[in-house]
Scaffold this active site. Structure first.
Site, PDB file in Angstrom:
ATOM      1  N   ASP B   9      -3.338  -2.870  -1.397  1.00 22.91           N
ATOM      2  CA  ASP B   9      -2.887  -2.726  -0.519  1.00 22.91           C
ATOM      3  C   ASP B   9      -1.497  -3.626   0.526  1.00 22.91           C
ATOM      4  O   ASP B   9      -1.697  -4.811   0.168  1.00 22.91           O
ATOM      5  CB  ASP B   9      -4.187  -2.594   0.753  1.00 22.91           C
ATOM      6  CG  ASP B   9      -3.640  -2.416   2.280  1.00 22.91           C
ATOM      7  OD1 ASP B   9      -2.417  -1.375   2.053  1.00 22.91           O
ATOM      8  OD2 ASP B   9      -4.132  -2.727   2.944  1.00 22.91           O
ATOM      9  N   SER B  10      -1.745  -3.496   1.239  1.00 23.22           N
ATOM     10  CA  SER B  10      -0.221  -4.297   1.907  1.00 23.22           C
ATOM     11  C   SER B  10      -0.713  -4.981   2.366  1.00 23.22           C
ATOM     12  O   SER B  10      -0.461  -5.922   3.046  1.00 23.22           O
ATOM     13  CB  SER B  10       0.987  -2.951   2.803  1.00 23.22           C
ATOM     14  OG  SER B  10       0.399  -2.430   3.289  1.00 23.22           O
ATOM     15  N   CYS B  72      -3.147   2.015   0.220  1.00 27.99           N
ATOM     16  CA  CYS B  72      -1.972   2.238   1.150  1.00 27.99           C
ATOM     17  C   CYS B  72      -0.542   3.365   1.093  1.00 27.99           C
ATOM     18  O   CYS B  72      -0.128   3.936  -0.014  1.00 27.99           O
ATOM     19  CB  CYS B  72      -0.892   1.043   0.500  1.00 27.99           C
ATOM     20  SG  CYS B  72       0.717   0.336   1.707  1.00 27.99           S
ATOM     21  N   CYS B 184      -2.792   7.111   7.286  1.00 34.08           N
ATOM     22  CA  CYS B 184      -3.291   5.483   7.530  1.00 34.08           C
ATOM     23  C   CYS B 184      -4.414   5.167   7.609  1.00 34.08           C
ATOM     24  O   CYS B 184      -5.975   5.027   8.269  1.00 34.08           O
ATOM     25  CB  CYS B 184      -2.584   4.937   8.659  1.00 34.08           C
ATOM     26  SG  CYS B 184      -2.130   3.117   8.764  1.00 34.08           S
ATOM     27  N   HIS B 186      -5.742   1.790   8.570  1.00 32.93           N
ATOM     28  CA  HIS B 186      -6.662   1.321   8.784  1.00 32.93           C
ATOM     29  C   HIS B 186      -6.957   3.026  10.391  1.00 32.93           C
ATOM     30  O   HIS B 186      -8.229   2.151  10.882  1.00 32.93           O
ATOM     31  CB  HIS B 186      -4.900   1.416  10.479  1.00 32.93           C
ATOM     32  CG  HIS B 186      -4.680  -0.410   9.642  1.00 32.93           C
ATOM     33  ND1 HIS B 186      -3.922  -0.317   8.819  1.00 32.93           N
ATOM     34  CD2 HIS B 186      -4.899  -1.831  10.577  1.00 32.93           C
ATOM     35  CE1 HIS B 186      -3.197  -1.506   8.755  1.00 32.93           C
ATOM     36  NE2 HIS B 186      -3.789  -2.186   9.872  1.00 32.93           N
TER      37      HIS B 186
END
Lengths: 272, 272
Positions: B9-10, B72, B184, B186
């Protein structure tokens, strides 16, 4: 040439899986084969179920299918591993998709499974669940009255509610599960009744929906998804009475089925 | 030797995917690599994202992983196809699993997608949905305030509710969708806020849950599922500040993460 996806079942139950496949994969063409003449498979020996299943598979292989969906819990329990081993095309059954979906949604790791006596006795669902997560506790229950009730078209009303309520009582008494797998392809037709009886806090998993979802992934994974946005013409084959099959199929599908043919599987060689 | 599953992931967002992977695949061992030093990837060029992603991939390939999960959305949009083409192990992204899950649950074929500006501008979700079903209508909306809000730990309370309410207003005004994809990694941390704001009639799809479900199928399909019922020891790597990473990870996981290491990716060759 466009290749179709083959769907086999012991009879009409697999039509709930076919319906979901057509809904979730609207560009794909399906060929359904229901062995209505020799159903149900549940009470038959493993040897018989394997021989009958291979006859269906060989018939569909002759139609150049690109994927096979075994839309029958009994046939999945007895033949999935060897079909996956021996066929060159992807093969999907109905047990693992339901198990994986249940693992996804369950928070307390207590999962209920209902199915025919054969499926429940095979312990195929508890094994599939434990192979992924040893901590999952399974409460399973055979529900023999459900298949005849559904096949008689009793899908709602006081009589259906009474049968569902009485049959599920042992599962309700245990009162631990947060997720319930409908481990029989007939049961999606009474999903609302089961949901009402078990309560909103129970997540009810329909193997047909989950099998279609996984078929979609496996096709994409093999880069075998149909890209042409056409209207596919599905074919249905039955080994039994055509008009009876048509009646059931048309009552389960939103649009009448177009192509229905009869096939005699006894004359199909069981060798690959 | 046991092989782990690699997750890249970023930054920290992919930890929601890792958490679901660990929950749904409790026998598997995971190695997580978050490029926190260079995140976010969203505003970066495609060339940069591809180079950074390949650096992460090559680092994990050196650890003999058996599967790669690109946790991601931006990296998935830019690199999934080439990773699937070039690596010998299965590679899974976060976009298609969410799309397939939405197709499964949507009844009216109107699906909402929320994500970062980069993900929404890429049109990766509408394309993934249309590739399967041309009739699906997508309402997508970039929600720039959500990532900073989540990273600041504002996950509930009046301030969070206000931000979610104002941001989602355009989607509510359209009022057609029956399914909403959290596009996303998050966003699963504010899933309840989004659900409350959109209403119970909207099914909210979390890409982390769906990605874990599909990883489970692909592992089973390759007969690569871990069968040993041991307690795995997962490893976490970050290119950025270790204590900041640990704080976030420990606030998102139920148990504190055990193994956390620092890695400098700039020194890793980007050639395969």
């Amino acid at each position: 040439m466009k290749q179709a996806i083959g769907v086999i079942d012991s009879g009409v139950g697999g039509l709930t899986v076919a319906r979901e496949l057509m809904r979730q994969l609207p560009k794909e063409t399906f060929i359904y084969l229901g062995d209505t003449k020799r159903c149900p498979y549940g009470p038959r020996s493993e040897e018989e179920v394997r021989a009958f299943t291979w006859q269906m598979v060989n018939y569909l292989l002759g139609k150049n299918i690109k994927m096979l969906v075994v839309a029958c819990n009994t046939a999945t329990a007895y033949t999935l591993a060897e079909l996956q081993e021996e066929l060159d095309i992807p093969v999907i059954g109905v047990i693992d998709p339901g198990a994986r979906a249940a693992i996804k949604v369950s928070q307390n790791k207590r999962i209920g499974v209902i199915g025919t006596e054969g499926t429940i006795e095979s312990k195929a669902y508890p094994q599939a669940l434990a192979s992924i997560d040893q901590d999952i506790r399974v409460n399973d229950l055979a529900c023999p009255p459900f298949v005849p009730m559904v096949e008689e078209g009793i899908l709602s009303g006081p009589k259906a509610e009474g049968i569902v309520s009485r049959t599920l009582q042992p599962l309700k008494d245990m009162n631990h599960i947060d997720t319930l797998i409908l481990g029989c392809t007939h049961y999606p037709l009474i999903k609302d009744l089961v949901q009402n009886e078990m309560g909103d806090h129970i997540q009810v998993i329909s193997s047909g929906e989950e099998t279609a979802r996984e078929a979609s992934l496996i096709l994409a994974y093999h880069k075998a998804l149909e890209t042409d946005d056409h209207t596919p013409r599905h074919e249905f084959y039955t080994t039994g009475d055509m008009e009876k099959f048509r009646l059931v199929a048309n009552s389960w599908f939103e649009e009448p089925i177009q192509i229905l043919k009869s096939v005699e599987l006894e004359h199909v060689s069981s060798s690959a």
